[in-house]
Write a protein that holds these residues in place. Structure first.
Motif, PDB file in Angstrom:
ATOM      1  N   TRP A 263      11.945 -34.370 -43.607  1.00  0.00           N
ATOM      2  CA  TRP A 263      11.443 -33.478 -42.567  1.00  0.00           C
ATOM      3  C   TRP A 263      10.033 -33.875 -42.137  1.00  0.00           C
ATOM      4  O   TRP A 263       9.214 -34.283 -42.961  1.00  0.00           O
ATOM      5  CB  TRP A 263      11.402 -32.034 -43.068  1.00  0.00           C
ATOM      6  CG  TRP A 263      12.740 -31.455 -43.410  1.00  0.00           C
ATOM      7  CD1 TRP A 263      13.467 -31.667 -44.546  1.00  0.00           C
ATOM      8  CD2 TRP A 263      13.512 -30.556 -42.607  1.00  0.00           C
ATOM      9  NE1 TRP A 263      14.644 -30.961 -44.502  1.00  0.00           N
ATOM     10  CE2 TRP A 263      14.697 -30.275 -43.326  1.00  0.00           C
ATOM     11  CE3 TRP A 263      13.319 -29.970 -41.354  1.00  0.00           C
ATOM     12  CZ2 TRP A 263      15.682 -29.427 -42.829  1.00  0.00           C
ATOM     13  CZ3 TRP A 263      14.292 -29.113 -40.863  1.00  0.00           C
ATOM     14  CH2 TRP A 263      15.461 -28.852 -41.587  1.00  0.00           C
ATOM     15  N   GLN A 264       9.761 -33.713 -40.844  1.00  0.00           N
ATOM     16  CA  GLN A 264       8.418 -33.815 -40.293  1.00  0.00           C
ATOM     17  C   GLN A 264       8.277 -32.695 -39.266  1.00  0.00           C
ATOM     18  O   GLN A 264       9.107 -32.584 -38.363  1.00  0.00           O
ATOM     19  CB  GLN A 264       8.179 -35.174 -39.617  1.00  0.00           C
ATOM     20  CG  GLN A 264       8.184 -36.363 -40.546  1.00  0.00           C
ATOM     21  CD  GLN A 264       6.923 -36.460 -41.400  1.00  0.00           C
ATOM     22  OE1 GLN A 264       5.898 -35.841 -41.084  1.00  0.00           O
ATOM     23  NE2 GLN A 264       6.998 -37.225 -42.480  1.00  0.00           N
TER      24      GLN A 264
ATOM     25  N   ALA B 137      17.038 -24.723 -55.589  1.00  0.00           N
ATOM     26  CA  ALA B 137      15.725 -24.963 -54.989  1.00  0.00           C
ATOM     27  C   ALA B 137      15.783 -24.833 -53.468  1.00  0.00           C
ATOM     28  O   ALA B 137      14.852 -24.305 -52.843  1.00  0.00           O
ATOM     29  CB  ALA B 137      15.210 -26.338 -55.397  1.00  0.00           C
ATOM     30  N   VAL B 138      16.867 -25.305 -52.873  1.00  0.00           N
ATOM     31  CA  VAL B 138      17.021 -25.182 -51.421  1.00  0.00           C
ATOM     32  C   VAL B 138      17.054 -23.714 -51.013  1.00  0.00           C
ATOM     33  O   VAL B 138      16.384 -23.298 -50.054  1.00  0.00           O
ATOM     34  CB  VAL B 138      18.315 -25.890 -50.951  1.00  0.00           C
ATOM     35  CG1 VAL B 138      18.621 -25.532 -49.495  1.00  0.00           C
ATOM     36  CG2 VAL B 138      18.180 -27.398 -51.108  1.00  0.00           C
TER      37      VAL B 138
ATOM     38  N   ASP C 213      15.666 -32.964 -50.825  1.00  0.00           N
ATOM     39  CA  ASP C 213      14.915 -32.657 -49.611  1.00  0.00           C
ATOM     40  C   ASP C 213      13.492 -33.184 -49.730  1.00  0.00           C
ATOM     41  O   ASP C 213      12.775 -32.840 -50.671  1.00  0.00           O
ATOM     42  CB  ASP C 213      14.905 -31.137 -49.389  1.00  0.00           C
ATOM     43  CG  ASP C 213      14.710 -30.769 -47.938  1.00  0.00           C
ATOM     44  OD1 ASP C 213      15.481 -31.255 -47.103  1.00  0.00           O
ATOM     45  OD2 ASP C 213      13.791 -29.985 -47.642  1.00  0.00           O
ATOM     46  N   HIS C 214      13.082 -34.012 -48.762  1.00  0.00           N
ATOM     47  CA  HIS C 214      11.720 -34.549 -48.718  1.00  0.00           C
ATOM     48  C   HIS C 214      10.947 -33.796 -47.637  1.00  0.00           C
ATOM     49  O   HIS C 214      11.311 -33.854 -46.464  1.00  0.00           O
ATOM     50  CB  HIS C 214      11.726 -36.042 -48.384  1.00  0.00           C
ATOM     51  CG  HIS C 214      12.598 -36.867 -49.285  1.00  0.00           C
ATOM     52  ND1 HIS C 214      12.116 -37.486 -50.421  1.00  0.00           N
ATOM     53  CD2 HIS C 214      13.923 -37.176 -49.208  1.00  0.00           C
ATOM     54  CE1 HIS C 214      13.103 -38.159 -50.998  1.00  0.00           C
ATOM     55  NE2 HIS C 214      14.207 -37.973 -50.291  1.00  0.00           N
TER      56      HIS C 214
ATOM     57  N   GLN D 275       6.143 -30.861 -54.319  1.00  0.00           N
ATOM     58  CA  GLN D 275       7.272 -31.516 -54.974  1.00  0.00           C
ATOM     59  C   GLN D 275       8.491 -31.466 -54.066  1.00  0.00           C
ATOM     60  O   GLN D 275       8.664 -30.519 -53.289  1.00  0.00           O
ATOM     61  CB  GLN D 275       7.598 -30.829 -56.309  1.00  0.00           C
ATOM     62  CG  GLN D 275       6.507 -30.954 -57.356  1.00  0.00           C
ATOM     63  CD  GLN D 275       6.919 -30.296 -58.676  1.00  0.00           C
ATOM     64  OE1 GLN D 275       7.685 -29.338 -58.691  1.00  0.00           O
ATOM     65  NE2 GLN D 275       6.425 -30.842 -59.768  1.00  0.00           N
ATOM     66  N   ASP D 276       9.331 -32.489 -54.162  1.00  0.00           N
ATOM     67  CA  ASP D 276      10.567 -32.490 -53.396  1.00  0.00           C
ATOM     68  C   ASP D 276      11.463 -31.335 -53.840  1.00  0.00           C
ATOM     69  O   ASP D 276      11.433 -30.911 -55.005  1.00  0.00           O
ATOM     70  CB  ASP D 276      11.320 -33.803 -53.591  1.00  0.00           C
ATOM     71  CG  ASP D 276      10.639 -34.977 -52.898  1.00  0.00           C
ATOM     72  OD1 ASP D 276       9.695 -34.734 -52.123  1.00  0.00           O
ATOM     73  OD2 ASP D 276      11.068 -36.120 -53.134  1.00  0.00           O
ATOM     74  N   VAL D 277      12.243 -30.847 -52.908  1.00  0.00           N
ATOM     75  CA  VAL D 277      13.221 -29.795 -53.194  1.00  0.00           C
ATOM     76  C   VAL D 277      14.537 -30.477 -53.557  1.00  0.00           C
ATOM     77  O   VAL D 277      15.119 -31.196 -52.746  1.00  0.00           O
ATOM     78  CB  VAL D 277      13.400 -28.876 -51.968  1.00  0.00           C
ATOM     79  CG1 VAL D 277      14.518 -27.869 -52.206  1.00  0.00           C
ATOM     80  CG2 VAL D 277      12.086 -28.159 -51.650  1.00  0.00           C
TER      81      VAL D 277
END
Length: 232
Positions: free
Chosen positions: A216-217, A143-144, A129-130, A136-138
């Protein structure tokens, strides 16, 4: 992996064939495992028909073929055909409709699914996940789940899918998020405020429809302004 079978045949008894297909569906109700079926007629040759039948997987399709009703209908179908039908078995390697549906399902699960272990029904192990709001990225299911629990700890929320575009192995979803601030969020004590936020996410899928990566944004600054943490 989704499985599709193409049945190609010729018949001058189209009405009889259509009634046979209806009878097959009726007789196998509750047992037939096909998820979708389309019957098409060749515009250049009205006696040439093609049926496309979709199943969740090859194994499921084979179970369907072993039904006694299927065997009986097949023999009746051959008798109605002008020549022996042909069968083409296809493993579906890209299904954009399924990808879009799974992207919507993920949004629903993030908001409402109580059993977070079920996220692995739509997310691949090792999902990446970005999110530009995270340092930090997931990466990975644990982590999710921690990320989802953080948002749920601060809000009761739901997503509305406003638009989706699919191309190849990627789906872009434009969404609106509506929440009630019910718990601590980034140091902000619960206010009970109704808040909203818009954003987009691009998901990358693998062949079986599971999501392997997301970008994601979203308007976190606007959300914090609504909560009074920053000036709007």
């Amino acid at each position: 992996m989704t499985f599709t079978q193409i049945i190609d045949f010729k018949t001058s008894r189209i009405d009889d064939m259509s009634r046979l297909m209806d009878r097959w569906i009726e007789q196998t109700k509750g047992k037939r495992t096909a998820t979708h079926s389309i019957l098409g007629k060749d515009r250049a040759d009205s006696s040439h028909l093609v049926e496309i039948v979709e199943f969740p997987s090859y194994d499921v399709a084979m179970r369907n073929s072993q039904l006694p009703e299927t065997d009986r209908i097949f023999r009746e179908m051959v008798a109605l055909c002008d020549e022996m039908p042909t069968f083409t078995d296809l493993d579906v390697v890209r299904d954009e409709a399924m990808y879009k549906a799974n992207a919507r399902r993920l949004m629903e699960m993030l908001a409402a699914e109580q059993e977070l272990a079920l996220l692995d029904e739509v997310l691949a192990e090792g999902y990446h996940d970005h999110d530009p709001t995270n340092e930090q990225d997931v990466i990975g299911m644990d982590a999710v789940r921690r990320e989802v629990e953080m948002w749920r700890g601060g809000f009761d929320f739901a997503f509305t899918v406003d638009d989706q575009i699919a191309e190849g192995d990627r789906v872009c979803t434009r969404w609106t998020w509506n929440g009630t601030h019910t718990g601590d969020f980034m140091g902000l004590q619960p206010s009970g405020m109704e808040v909203t936020m818009t954003g987009t996410v691009i998901h990358r899928f693998r062949d079986d429809g599971k999501i392997v990566e997301g970008w994601w944004q979203y308007d976190l600054l606007g959300l914090m302004a609504q909560l009074g943490a920053v000036e709007g």
